[in-house]
Design a protein around this motif. Structure first.
Motif, PDB file in Angstrom:
ATOM      1  N   VAL A 197      27.646  66.093  61.449  1.00 24.90           N
ATOM      2  CA  VAL A 197      28.671  65.859  60.432  1.00 24.90           C
ATOM      3  C   VAL A 197      28.494  66.911  59.342  1.00 24.90           C
ATOM      4  N   VAL A 198      29.587  67.245  58.643  1.00 25.18           N
ATOM      5  CA  VAL A 198      29.505  68.184  57.524  1.00 25.18           C
ATOM      6  C   VAL A 198      30.223  67.595  56.326  1.00 25.18           C
ATOM      7  N   TRP A 199      29.713  67.933  55.156  1.00 25.58           N
ATOM      8  CA  TRP A 199      30.357  67.558  53.895  1.00 25.58           C
ATOM      9  C   TRP A 199      30.594  68.838  53.095  1.00 25.58           C
ATOM     10  N   THR A 200      31.744  68.959  52.469  1.00 24.45           N
ATOM     11  CA  THR A 200      32.057  70.119  51.635  1.00 24.45           C
ATOM     12  C   THR A 200      32.423  69.654  50.237  1.00 24.45           C
ATOM     13  N   SER A 201      32.111  70.505  49.248  1.00 20.00           N
ATOM     14  CA  SER A 201      32.426  70.196  47.860  1.00 20.00           C
ATOM     15  C   SER A 201      32.629  71.490  47.089  1.00 20.00           C
ATOM     16  N   ALA A 202      33.637  71.514  46.236  1.00 24.96           N
ATOM     17  CA  ALA A 202      33.882  72.685  45.398  1.00 24.96           C
ATOM     18  C   ALA A 202      32.989  72.695  44.167  1.00 24.96           C
TER      19      ALA A 202
END
Length: 754
Positions: free
Chosen positions: A694-699
């Motif tokens: 799984v991957v999580w992205t955040s600015a």
């Protein structure tokens, strides 16, 4: 493969609608509709290739018939990517990378053997996984026995068998609290762990009884034929080291502690003595009766007794004292009374290492006077014939007697049977390359990957992320591995372990490397490294306390001071605007809690007084730290009940205060990197042995979106895991591992930065 996968968030996949490098969508065009369908399916699109160069593959996902017709109708412009055309070049997308991160085959580790009739099984391990090799034709041909969990799925890795027993259609293997069973030795099932085995328990022998199995050692354990329900028994003051069973009769050997009171100068003195002892059970090991030590056992001081079953009953073998060394063989029909049967008497006899028996005879492994090893066989225990000599340097770990043959197994991985030495590399799936890719870093126009290969530290380099070359590292004795690296003002530095000692390797350019050591005793482990304008900082633990080191020139390393008391550890480090920040964990009344340290220069550290654990997590610690301008993001894994979640702590003031956030969905954090668009973290979700990426992205490190990518090494049967991430230009580069009970293979994922 694109990073786009199944939709897990409120926006499409939790990622941008348009990835850099792809054509902007044009509503209504045939190729646009095809690309949209493939995007939703999680399959990478590439420009069409000449017919001779096309390699087709079937996507790993099910595609409805209507969707397939649409794809066929619109496939004139693009094709689905198949295997990489060059064995040392990584395609865009995720792929197996065994041909990129090359390594020699690792010696197999074999730890035991058992036989029932004409079937033999050896046990061992391969890359931290259980390994069962099975033969059903008397030891002539072998195959890797399939393994499964008790629910029929993939078994969890991390446990390896150490003892095995077989007989009358029932097989069982033990390794700590892990239990495997088999009806025929051909297919093995990992049962739920047996909770009766404690962390300090030692199992010395395992036997098959008429009613199930019995294990002996620091105490006695019994179970039925299914291996699921175990009972723990106690023999006061007894420690058992040998056992043999025939039906439900069990004979065991060991030592017995007794309290003895003597009168010394008119005073009574009480002491505890330990003496050799025998026991017998007539009910499969549930109740025991002491036996007298057979008077005919003339002994060499400290010589062990071997107890086995063979033709017609039980057999004891022990060395005898005298000018000429040999071993006496005794026999008993039921384990009650013993008579001398014969002797193992060879001109070059120097000691007995192993003894095994079966219905058709006995076999023994004997040390010779010239440091050799011989295998003997006897049909009746009276006369013994030498059947083979083993090559020097081999340690026998398993010995089994079949109907008409003997099987010998040991280390470094060897297997001998009726046809002579068995080529383990020739058994499909029996031996794999020992290879781990643990870390990535980019600097000075190149990307380095470090890890280990066949017991030695290893590194690979690339400038594009696609074509890789192996880097020559200093060769030295011992088991070396690299686990983290960084690029800084003085060049490259990688950290790891040399056996139980901390290891550091440095290079100005990434080509020529020097090996050194971080100051610290055995058990010191460095976990993470970063570079700053003033040098390099390493963090980890030494014993039960957090530890840190600093170097300004990559030549000398100084042990840091400050608030580094235990029980605590540092597992992530990064430069900040005000110095250096490290994260990790500490134990608070037996529960893990996140911990943070700050330092102006990496030489002296101050522990933060209060670091939040996001609700509703009950425990957790930090394992990674990223910095992007003034923002620090610490990532870790926590638990609530039986569930596991990744979480983030975000700081905008150099690590003085933190804002906590549990990342969406169950999972555990494994790797992270800073991207041109913010932060990206990778993790795993699923049961042990059946994990997907799984991957999580955040600015900004505060709001996170989750996606589950699809493809080789990312999802599917078995276990998938990403171990390191980095950014090369506009591309995300990730390394990881995928595997099942048959072994692990490194993976490489090359895609556009989301």
């Amino acid at each position: 493969m694109s990073i786009i996968g199944r939709e897990d968030s409120t926006t499409r996949h939790g990622l941008p609608e348009h990835l850099p490098g792809r054509p902007a969508r044009v509503n209504g065009s045939p190729w646009q509709r095809s690309q949209a369908v493939w995007d939703q399916a999680g399959v990478e699109w590439v420009p069409d290739l000449p017919a001779a160069a096309r390699r087709w593959s079937v996507p790993k996902i099910a595609i409805p018939v209507a969707v397939l017709l649409l794809l066929l109708a619109a496939a004139g412009a693009y094709v689905a990517r198949g295997p990489a055309p060059h064995p040392h070049a990584a395609p865009t997308g995720a792929a197996l990378a065994g041909g990129i991160f090359t390594a020699d085959l690792a010696p197999a580790v074999l730890s035991g053997a058992a036989a029932d009739g004409n079937t033999a099984v050896t046990i061992g391990t391969d890359q931290n996984r259980a390994r069962f090799l099975s033969s059903v034709d008397g030891g002539r041909t072998w195959h890797v026995a399939p393994e499964r969990a008790s629910d029929g799925g993939e078994p969890a890795p991390g446990a390896v068998p150490a003892r095995i027993a077989a007989g009358r259609g029932g097989w069982l293997a033990l390794g700590g609290s892990a239990v495997w069973t088999s009806k025929d030795g051909r297919v093995w099932t990992r049962q739920p762990d047996a909770t009766v085995f404690g962390p300090n328990d030692q199992v010395a022998a395992l036997g098959r009884t008429a009613s199930g199995f019995v294990a002996v050692g620091s105490t006695v354990w019994v179970t039925g034929l299914d291996g699921r329900s175990w009972q723990r028994l106690t023999l006061d003051g007894a420690t058992l080291d040998r056992a043999a069973s025939l039906g439900d009769i069990v004979v065991a050997h060991g030592t017995q502690r007794r309290t003895v009171t003597k009168t010394v100068k008119k005073r009574k003195v009480t002491t505890t003595v330990q003496a050799e002892a025998f026991w017998r059970s007539a009910d499969g090991g549930r109740t025991w009766t002491p036996l007298p030590v057979p008077a005919t056992l003339a002994t060499v001081a400290g010589a062990p007794v071997r107890v086995v079953t063979g033709p017609g009953g039980f057999y004891l073998v022990r060395e005898v004292a005298g000018k000429h060394r040999s071993a006496t063989v005794l026999t008993s029909a039921d384990g009650s009374a013993w008579t001398v049967l014969g002797a193992i008497d060879q001109p070059d006899y120097a000691g007995l290492d192993k003894l095994a028996g079966g219905a058709d005879g006995l076999s023994a492994v004997m040390r010779t006077a010239h440091n050799g090893t011989a295998v003997l066989h006897s049909a009746d225990g009276r006369s013994w014939q030498r059947i083979t000599e083993l090559a020097p340097g081999r340690t026998v770990m398993g010995l089994a007697v079949l109907r008409s043959a003997t099987v010998v197994a040991g280390n470094p991985g060897f297997l001998w049977g009726p046809s002579g030495n068995v080529d383990l590399a020739g058994i499909a799936g029996a031996v794999h390359p020992d290879r781990t890719v643990a870390a990535l870093a980019t600097g000075a126009g190149q990307t380095l990957a470090v890890g280990s290969a066949t017991g030695a530290a290893a590194a690979w380099t690339t400038t594009t992320g696609r074509a890789w070359q192996r880097v020559q590292l200093p060769v030295a004795a011992g088991q070396r591995r690299l686990t983290a690296l960084a690029y800084g003002p003085r060049g490259w530095a990688a950290i790891g372990q040399n056996g139980s000692l901390p290891l550091v390797m440095t290079s100005p350019s990434g080509s020529a490397w020097n090996a050194g050591a971080l100051p610290g005793p055995d058990g010191t482990i460095p976990y993470a490294i970063t570079s700053t304008s003033s040098g390099y900082d390493v963090v980890g633990r030494s014993g039960a306390a957090a530890a840190a080191w600093h170097s300004a020139d990559l030549r000398t390393w100084t042990r840091a001071t400050g608030d580094l008391g235990g029980p605590s550890w540092m597992s992530g480090v990064a430069a900040s605007g005000t110095g250096v920040v490290a994260v990790g964990g500490r134990l608070d009344h037996g529960s893990e809690r996140p911990a943070v340290w700050t330092s102006p220069d990496g030489r002296k550290w101050t522990s933060s007084a209060s670091v939040p654990l996001p609700a509703p997590l009950a425990a957790g610690s930090l394992t990674g730290l990223l910095t992007n301008g003034p923002v620090l993001v610490a990532l870790g894994t926590g638990t609530v009940g039986q569930e596991t979640y990744a979480f983030a702590l975000t700081s905008g003031d150099g690590g003085r205060s933190w804002q906590p956030e549990v990342l969406a969905g169950r999972g555990a954090f494994t790797a992270a990197t800073v991207t041109p668009h913010g932060f990206l973290a990778a993790g795993i979700t699923g049961a042990p042995g059946r994990t997907d990426v799984v991957v999580w992205t955040s600015a900004d490190g505060l709001a996170w979106r989750r996606a589950t990518p699809l493809g080789t090494g990312l999802d599917g049967a078995g276990a998938q895991r990403l171990t390191a991430l980095t950014v090369v230009g506009n591309d995300l580069l990730a390394v990881g591992v995928t595997g099942d009970y048959r072994g692990d293979t490194p993976t490489l994922w090359h895609t556009r930065v989301p």
